[in-house]
Design an enzyme around this catalytic site. Structure first.
Site, PDB file in Angstrom:
ATOM      1  N   SER A  16      36.077  38.246 -22.668  1.00  4.82           N
ATOM      2  CA  SER A  16      36.449  36.807 -22.962  1.00  4.82           C
ATOM      3  C   SER A  16      35.035  35.989 -22.786  1.00  4.82           C
ATOM      4  O   SER A  16      35.178  34.846 -23.178  1.00  4.82           O
ATOM      5  CB  SER A  16      37.155  36.357 -21.863  1.00  4.82           C
ATOM      6  OG  SER A  16      38.401  36.928 -21.948  1.00  4.82           O
TER       7      SER A  16
ATOM      8  N   GLU B 179     -28.876  57.572  -4.585  1.00  4.14           N
ATOM      9  CA  GLU B 179     -29.007  58.178  -6.124  1.00  4.14           C
ATOM     10  C   GLU B 179     -30.383  58.008  -6.591  1.00  4.14           C
ATOM     11  O   GLU B 179     -30.862  58.789  -7.289  1.00  4.14           O
ATOM     12  CB  GLU B 179     -27.971  57.244  -6.939  1.00  4.14           C
ATOM     13  CG  GLU B 179     -26.431  57.382  -6.658  1.00  4.14           C
ATOM     14  CD  GLU B 179     -25.934  58.927  -6.923  1.00  4.14           C
ATOM     15  OE1 GLU B 179     -26.417  59.719  -7.730  1.00  4.14           O
ATOM     16  OE2 GLU B 179     -25.285  59.457  -5.827  1.00  4.14           O
TER      17      GLU B 179
END
Length: 830
Positions: A480, A94
């Site tokens: 229950s 780059e």
């Protein structure tokens, strides 16, 4: 001759003048543009305080990643963590004069200008890495002269404000590298599934080639162009003396090894993560997905994994008990099977499975050949599988929850060519098995009763199949499993564990009902006068109803509310005795925590704390800063100040916008003596009653209660010791029967057992008996104090003020209805 010299000199002066004038003009224009643009540039302070967009991450209590939320995958790293090879590869690709220029490379700009002049278009922008930082962080990506001027000016300003290393760090953390990956650390994970520090030279050069054009040079989608770009970068590195010739040759010969690696969690706890995410969104709505926040939950990774495995195993077992549901899909593969290219066959067959994902350990597979003796399949992963008929015998056709088709005698009774099914490998035999995705669902919540920390939470079979969180949002009748709170109400009213209540038929007339209500025990039997302890562990419905009849609805509700249940969800009739209250698994686990810790209400919490990007704690759950009184008086957390701790919501000061939970955080007085007695009675549920399968845990410190609603629509088991409370629910999202005999003890309890095997601490919790508890011998038939030397007498515990008097003074509470006879028969079905 003189005139020629004079003319030449005059021309030279004019030329110099014109050049000078042009320079002055250009300088004037540049200065004007500069003066115009500089006020719009960011301040130095803003440049020095750049904030990256970092996704939200959620972790377990022990630091394992659960989930990541955010559009951009990014894991910022510091410059000193970046390998030298990567820096060199990037600079080679780059900006090879990066270390020399001051933000602008005049040679590069001149080259770009020449290309514009000769071609009429911008071929390259002449941008340096610093200019790209300026563009990526502060400017748009449009190709205009004004943007380019801004980019140049900002690059010069950045170079004056930051070091070269800081500029590189910003660039390497910001750049887009394909597949939603931003920054080199995220790219290394995405393409190679490992940290950037572990990349080879070839892999490093491959990623360094992506910034120019992430799509064009993508090694997954365009491997040939990616190799060209990689090799060019390697040659540049060689020319700049960053690598040797040998390294260059070896790296160029390396094959493309990139493949997509999705961000992976370390533990499956997505239902919990979704709650934490929603709650954090309320706290930090502006930047929760970009601010780099880290949420540390109370989830214990070991317990969470155990819960997930237990639910998956037993939902599949339940599904298999009721027959084969058939293939998920069916495709015509005749044409593929007729081709002569076997390699193409396999590739084409597996391609048909690409839209079917693996769910837990169940892998999609395609049946391509079936004989009487076996079925041949190919999995989504390309595994060739043979399933003999003997492994398919369970797969009788599902007809209904209580009915299956005829026995399987050959493989073709079950499978056909073109069927898309599920397979898995048996962990014990390492053999392939036919499986199926269960239709039933389950939820599990595990809470530390001393602190309220949610250690495990699973809201269904699998999150991506259904994101509805049944642990926090499925409000179902408790059956229950609600009875311990009814029995606590009885103890508070003067009943004892030895009180005799008659288990006999009763009929209720109500003008609002078309027929009379005749409640029954499971199995339709009645057992006559029964001690309260025995009634609880045998889960007698009629006795629960008689207790509520005696106490009254209002008193029962007032007492039950002390355990944190919302009154609006408690029925205002006798059905509350049978568990018709609609609760979530989290609510029930929270209420059971009050029993497990000796009578102190807790507020469950999931988020322990939240850190910002810099590691500062920006939220600390108040529940984690206080101790809670427990039933063990020797525990250092046993102090009165703990009772003052309150929180406005079950998960701290902020309620999730989704999956909200209604649990009160009041701390009413609950008698620890009654809690101690109820706990002891619930231990008998496991030793003698409907939870006896849990005896395989071989522990004396566990207690619990099964729960089943009418027609086996909902199955529950909630159990605990002093360190851990776990509630399990099993049922269908659209309420329907689970099938005959699918009670809490069969459908839910096995999940609880498998989970607790791995989740319970190896040591048993010590429950200290509170003051005011007396143990005496009683007659098991009458519940009265036993005579000296009386045979068959048993020990029972009482609150001191409710100890039965000596036999000659006995005025114990009489049987409420004198009908029927006691029996030792255990209602095993409930």
């Amino acid at each position: 001759m003189i005139s020629m010299i004079q003319a030449t000199f005059k021309t030279f002066k004019i030329t110099v003048y014109l050049i000078f004038s042009a320079i002055c003009f250009v300088s004037l224009i540049f200065s004007g543009v500069t003066l115009c643009l500089i006020p719009n540039l960011p301040a130095v302070e803003e440049i020095q305080d750049i904030q990256l967009q970092v996704p939200l991450k959620i972790f377990t209590e022990d630091g394992k990643l659960i989930a990541e939320y955010g559009e951009k995958h990014r894991t910022p790293i510091n410059y000193h963590e970046i390998p030298t090879n990567f820096v060199n590869a990037l600079i080679s690709a780059e900006d090879n004069r990066f270390w020399e220029h001051q933000g602008v490379d005049l040679i590069g700009l001149a080259r770009a200008a020449f290309q514009l002049a000769t071609t009429g278009s911008i071929k390259s922008g002449g941008s340096t890495i610093t200019m790209q930082v300026a563009k990526n962080y502060f400017l748009s990506r449009e190709k205009t002269f004004s943007r380019k001027f801004n980019e140049i000016l900002l690059a010069l300003q950045i170079e004056r404000s930051l070091s070269k290393e800081q500029i590189l760090e910003l660039y390497l953390n910001k750049i887009y590298l394909g597949h939603r990956s931003y920054g080199i650390a995220a790219a290394a994970r995405t393409y190679y599934g490992k940290p950037v520090q572990e990349l080879t030279l070839a892999q490093t050069a491959m990623i360094a080639g992506l910034p120019k054009a992430p799509s064009a040079y993508n090694p997954i989608r365009n491997p040939e162009r990616a190799i060209e770009r990689r090799n060019w970068i390697l040659d540049r590195m060689l020319a700049l003396n960053y690598i040797t010739s040998t390294q260059n040759v070896v790296a160029k010969q390396s094959p493309v090894t990139a493949k997509y690696h999705a961000p992976k969690s370390e533990i499956d706890a997505l239902y919990a993560a979704d709650i934490a995410r929603a709650e954090a969104l309320n706290m930090f709505p502006d930047d929760i997905y970009t601010g780099g926040y880290k949420i540390f939950t109370s989830i214990n990774s070991t317990q969470q994994a155990a819960g997930l495995e237990a639910i998956a195993t037993h939902l599949e077992d339940y599904s298999k008990r009721h027959g084969y549901l058939g293939p998920e899909d069916s495709v015509d593969i005749t044409a593929l099977l007729n081709t002569q290219d076997s390699k193409t066959d396999l590739q084409s067959l597996t391609a048909l499975l690409k839209d079917y994902r693996q769910v837990n350990h169940l892998i999609p597979a395609l049946v391509w050949e079936v004989t009487n003796d076996e079925a041949n399949l190919i999995s989504r992963n390309g595994d060739l599988i043979s399933l003999p008929t003997k492994q398919l015998t369970w797969a009788r056709k599902y007809i209904s929850a209580d009915k299956k088709g005829p026995r399987v005698r050959k493989a073709s009774d079950v499978l056909a060519s073109g069927d898309i099914v599920r397979v898995y490998k048996d962990q014990e035999t390492d053999e392939w098995r036919l499986g199926q995705l269960p239709k039933a669902q389950a939820a599990l919540v595990a809470i530390n009763p001393k602190t309220g920390a949610i250690n495990a939470l699973q809201g269904g079979f699998e999150f991506y199949s259904s994101k509805f969180n049944r642990a926090t949002s499925a409000r179902r009748q408790a059956g229950s499993a609600f009875k311990p709170f009814i029995y606590y109400s009885a103890l508070e009213d003067g009943f004892t564990a030895a009180s005799i209540v008659n288990d006999a038929p009763v009929v209720f007339q109500d003008k609002q009902l078309e027929t009379a209500w005749r409640p029954e025990n499971a199995g339709g039997k009645f057992y006559g006068p029964t001690r309260l302890r025995q009634a609880l562990y045998q889960s007698r419905n009629l006795i629960s109803i008689r207790i509520v009849q005696t106490l009254g609805i209002k008193q029962t509700i007032d007492t039950v509310k002390k355990f944190g249940f919302s009154e609006q969800h408690l029925p205002k009739d006798l059905s509350i005795a049978l568990g018709s209250a609609a609760v979530t698994p989290l609510e029930l686990a929270t209420a059971y925590s009050t029993i497990a810790n000796g009578g102190t209400n807790i507020t469950p919490y999931l988020i322990d704390h939240i850190e910002d990007f810099n590691g500062n704690i920006v939220y600390q759950n108040p529940n984690t800063q206080h101790a809670t009184r427990t039933n063990d008086n020797s525990d250092p957390s046993n102090n009165k100040e703990a009772d003052k701790t309150e929180s406005s919501t079950p998960f701290g000061d902020h309620t999730p916008s989704a999956q909200s939970i209604e649990i009160t955080s009041e701390k009413p007085e609950i008698d620890p003596r009654s809690i101690y007695i109820i706990t002891d009675m619930m231990k008998d549920v496991i030793k003698l009653g409907t939870g006896r399968r849990a005896k395989e845990l071989d522990r004396d410190d566990i207690a619990g209660k099964t729960g089943t609603t009418n027609d086996q629509v909902d199955a529950w088991f909630s159990g605990f010791n002093g360190d851990l409370v776990t509630t399990v629910w099993v049922g269908f999202d659209s309420p329907s029967t689970l099938g005959r005999n699918e009670y809490g003890g069969r459908a839910a309890l096995p999940i609880w057992i498998d989970f607790m095997k791995k989740a319970l601490p190896p040591y048993e919790s010590n429950t200290k008996q509170p003051e005011g508890i007396v143990t005496i011998r009683i007659n098991p038939t009458t519940g009265h104090r036993a005579l000296p030397g009386e045979k068959d007498a048993i020990f029972e515990i009482f609150r001191s003020e409710h100890v039965p008097p000596p036999p000659e003074e006995d005025n114990a509470r009489p049987v409420l209805i004198d009908q029927g006879h006691p029996t030792d028969v255990l209602d095993e079905l409930f």
